[in-house]
Design a protein around this motif. Structure first.
Motif, mmCIF file in Angstrom:
data_model
loop_
_atom_site.group_PDB
_atom_site.id
_atom_site.type_symbol
_atom_site.label_atom_id
_atom_site.label_comp_id
_atom_site.label_asym_id
_atom_site.label_seq_id
_atom_site.Cartn_x
_atom_site.Cartn_y
_atom_site.Cartn_z
ATOM 1 N N TRP A 65 0.856 -1.196 -0.232
ATOM 2 C CA TRP A 65 0.095 -0.087 -0.114
ATOM 3 C C TRP A 65 0.850 1.147 -0.092
ATOM 4 O O TRP A 65 1.887 1.301 0.574
ATOM 5 C CB TRP A 65 -0.912 -0.001 1.192
ATOM 6 N N ASP A 66 0.598 2.225 -0.714
ATOM 7 C CA ASP A 66 1.220 3.664 -0.759
ATOM 8 C C ASP A 66 0.374 4.755 -0.053
ATOM 9 O O ASP A 66 1.105 5.857 -0.042
ATOM 10 C CB ASP A 66 1.916 3.852 -2.081
ATOM 11 N N THR A 67 -0.783 4.500 0.267
ATOM 12 C CA THR A 67 -1.790 5.499 0.437
ATOM 13 C C THR A 67 -2.776 5.145 1.670
ATOM 14 O O THR A 67 -3.090 3.783 1.552
ATOM 15 C CB THR A 67 -2.635 6.207 -0.370
ATOM 16 N N LEU A 68 -2.776 5.522 2.707
ATOM 17 C CA LEU A 68 -3.855 5.356 3.762
ATOM 18 C C LEU A 68 -5.067 6.329 3.999
ATOM 19 O O LEU A 68 -4.659 7.327 3.632
ATOM 20 C CB LEU A 68 -3.021 5.013 5.192
ATOM 21 N N ILE A 69 -5.952 5.812 4.439
ATOM 22 C CA ILE A 69 -7.016 6.917 4.881
ATOM 23 C C ILE A 69 -6.819 7.142 6.554
ATOM 24 O O ILE A 69 -6.926 5.902 7.061
ATOM 25 C CB ILE A 69 -8.302 6.201 4.551
ATOM 26 N N CYS A 70 -6.771 8.145 6.959
ATOM 27 C CA CYS A 70 -6.725 8.245 8.525
ATOM 28 C C CYS A 70 -7.472 9.857 8.655
ATOM 29 O O CYS A 70 -6.878 10.862 8.304
ATOM 30 C CB CYS A 70 -5.382 8.174 8.805
ATOM 31 N N ASN A 71 -8.435 9.623 9.468
ATOM 32 C CA ASN A 71 -9.238 10.835 9.810
ATOM 33 C C ASN A 71 -9.113 11.125 11.254
ATOM 34 O O ASN A 71 -9.856 12.002 11.809
ATOM 35 C CB ASN A 71 -10.694 10.879 9.372
ATOM 36 N N ASP A 72 -8.017 10.725 11.787
ATOM 37 C CA ASP A 72 -7.815 10.728 13.347
ATOM 38 C C ASP A 72 -6.405 11.451 13.725
ATOM 39 O O ASP A 72 -5.472 10.993 13.300
ATOM 40 C CB ASP A 72 -7.852 9.262 14.087
ATOM 41 N N SER A 73 -6.631 12.820 14.137
ATOM 42 C CA SER A 73 -5.363 13.369 14.234
ATOM 43 C C SER A 73 -4.345 12.733 15.084
ATOM 44 O O SER A 73 -3.063 13.109 14.794
ATOM 45 C CB SER A 73 -5.554 14.752 14.692
ATOM 46 N N ASP A 74 -4.694 11.953 16.159
ATOM 47 C CA ASP A 74 -3.688 11.320 17.009
ATOM 48 C C ASP A 74 -3.099 10.331 16.229
ATOM 49 O O ASP A 74 -1.871 10.100 16.571
ATOM 50 C CB ASP A 74 -4.419 10.699 18.167
ATOM 51 N N LEU A 75 -3.949 9.385 15.591
ATOM 52 C CA LEU A 75 -3.407 8.457 14.685
ATOM 53 C C LEU A 75 -2.347 8.927 13.620
ATOM 54 O O LEU A 75 -1.421 8.317 13.067
ATOM 55 C CB LEU A 75 -4.432 7.539 14.150
ATOM 56 N N PHE A 76 -2.867 10.116 13.068
ATOM 57 C CA PHE A 76 -2.080 10.621 11.994
ATOM 58 C C PHE A 76 -0.721 10.737 12.245
ATOM 59 O O PHE A 76 0.335 10.732 11.493
ATOM 60 C CB PHE A 76 -2.852 12.100 11.420
ATOM 61 N N LEU A 111 -15.925 -2.890 18.179
ATOM 62 C CA LEU A 111 -17.017 -1.740 17.858
ATOM 63 C C LEU A 111 -16.385 -0.532 17.640
ATOM 64 O O LEU A 111 -15.468 -0.039 18.190
ATOM 65 C CB LEU A 111 -17.676 -1.768 19.378
ATOM 66 N N PHE A 112 -17.264 0.272 16.783
ATOM 67 C CA PHE A 112 -16.909 1.569 16.024
ATOM 68 C C PHE A 112 -18.336 2.432 16.326
ATOM 69 O O PHE A 112 -19.260 2.019 16.584
ATOM 70 C CB PHE A 112 -16.468 1.330 14.503
ATOM 71 N N SER A 113 -17.976 3.622 16.142
ATOM 72 C CA SER A 113 -19.069 4.595 16.008
ATOM 73 C C SER A 113 -18.840 5.900 15.217
ATOM 74 O O SER A 113 -17.797 5.601 14.337
ATOM 75 C CB SER A 113 -19.440 5.118 17.726
ATOM 76 N N SER A 114 -19.514 6.770 15.328
ATOM 77 C CA SER A 114 -19.432 7.858 14.243
ATOM 78 C C SER A 114 -18.247 8.613 14.528
ATOM 79 O O SER A 114 -17.683 9.312 13.611
ATOM 80 C CB SER A 114 -20.540 8.899 14.408
ATOM 81 N N ASN A 115 -17.457 8.557 15.786
ATOM 82 C CA ASN A 115 -16.604 9.165 15.839
ATOM 83 C C ASN A 115 -15.293 8.553 15.043
ATOM 84 O O ASN A 115 -14.241 9.290 14.932
ATOM 85 C CB ASN A 115 -15.781 8.679 17.335
ATOM 86 N N GLN A 116 -15.304 7.422 14.585
ATOM 87 C CA GLN A 116 -14.354 6.700 13.689
ATOM 88 C C GLN A 116 -14.806 6.743 12.370
ATOM 89 O O GLN A 116 -14.363 7.222 11.435
ATOM 90 C CB GLN A 116 -14.297 5.410 14.074
ATOM 91 N N LEU A 117 -16.088 6.370 12.171
ATOM 92 C CA LEU A 117 -16.845 5.911 10.857
ATOM 93 C C LEU A 117 -17.680 7.198 10.171
ATOM 94 O O LEU A 117 -18.069 7.250 8.991
ATOM 95 C CB LEU A 117 -17.736 4.756 10.670
ATOM 96 N N LYS A 118 -17.708 8.391 10.904
ATOM 97 C CA LYS A 118 -18.352 9.408 10.438
ATOM 98 C C LYS A 118 -19.749 8.941 10.120
ATOM 99 O O LYS A 118 -20.474 8.312 10.940
ATOM 100 C CB LYS A 118 -17.895 10.276 9.427
ATOM 101 N N GLU A 119 -20.381 9.139 9.009
ATOM 102 C CA GLU A 119 -21.758 8.741 8.697
ATOM 103 C C GLU A 119 -21.713 7.726 7.867
ATOM 104 O O GLU A 119 -22.645 7.149 7.364
ATOM 105 C CB GLU A 119 -22.343 10.278 7.812
ATOM 106 N N CYS A 120 -20.679 7.110 7.610
ATOM 107 C CA CYS A 120 -20.274 6.012 6.621
ATOM 108 C C CYS A 120 -20.994 4.754 7.289
ATOM 109 O O CYS A 120 -20.433 4.614 8.457
ATOM 110 C CB CYS A 120 -18.989 5.662 6.069
#
Length: 195
Positions: A65-76, A111-120
């Motif tokens: 992989w050369d690209t990741l999706i990451c929308n969490d600033s701490d994980l970024f 378990l995930f929530s909208s905090n990770q998945l947003k509206e998806c």
């Protein structure tokens, strides 16, 4: 009466009860790992953040992989030392690096929530997940995980609460209770010891 008891209490029932007693005596982390692996999950145990970053790099290299999706600033922050591109918008063709709400021991689900998945919905996201979680996120049951969310977020409970339990997207196993559930993902768990 004892005739019926002998007839209906098969040895299989005894074996199942003994296995359940063995599982109940284990710590939550061992129960989770046993169920997680049984569901085809892959996990890497990490004791330092450097190990988390090293293992993340190995996962990325293993899968080319050369690209990741990451929308969490701490994980970024964990991805900054790696030579790869990151996006913060969802794209189901790219692997998703995320945190989670809880690790549920009774069935090895995450378990995930909208905090990770947003509206998806989980089914709309990539087949490839890399999840960062800590040992303090273990809970025994689904009910405990929902209680934990309610307690943690008090008056601001997140929406879109969903779990992933099957870690093989190509699985042809048909379970009546999960009919129509397309939440199966190729999932790597980076488990960080924080206790």
């Amino acid at each position: 009466m004892s005739f019926f008891k002998k007839l209906f209490n098969s040895p299989k029932d005894k074996e199942t009860k003994e296995q359940n007693l063995d599982l109940e005596s284990l710590p939550l982390d061992q129960i989770f790992v046993r169920n997680f692996i049984k569901n085809n999950g892959k996990f890497l145990y990490c004791t330092t953040l450097e190990e988390v970053t090293e293992n993340l790099a190995k996962i990325i290299q293993e899968n080319s992989w050369d690209t990741l999706i990451c929308n969490d600033s701490d994980l970024f922050k964990l991805t900054k030392t790696l030579t790869l591109k990151t996006k913060d918008t969802f794209d189901n063709a790219l692997p998703f690096f995320t945190s989670c709400e809880h690790l549920i021991a009774e069935n090895g689900s995450i378990l995930f929530s909208s905090n990770q998945l947003k509206e998806c919905k989980i089914s709309e996201l990539s087949d490839n997940f890399i999840v960062y979680a800590t040992t303090s996120q273990f809970v025994k049951t689904n009910g405990d995980s929902l209680t934990g969310i309610k307690t943690r977020y008090l008056g601001n409970i997140p929406s879109n609460i969903s779990a992933i339990k099957n870690y093989n997207p190509n699985s042809k196993e048909i379970d009546f209770m999960n009919y129509g559930n397309t939440n199966a993902k190729n999932l790597y768990l980076l488990l960080f010891e924080d206790l």
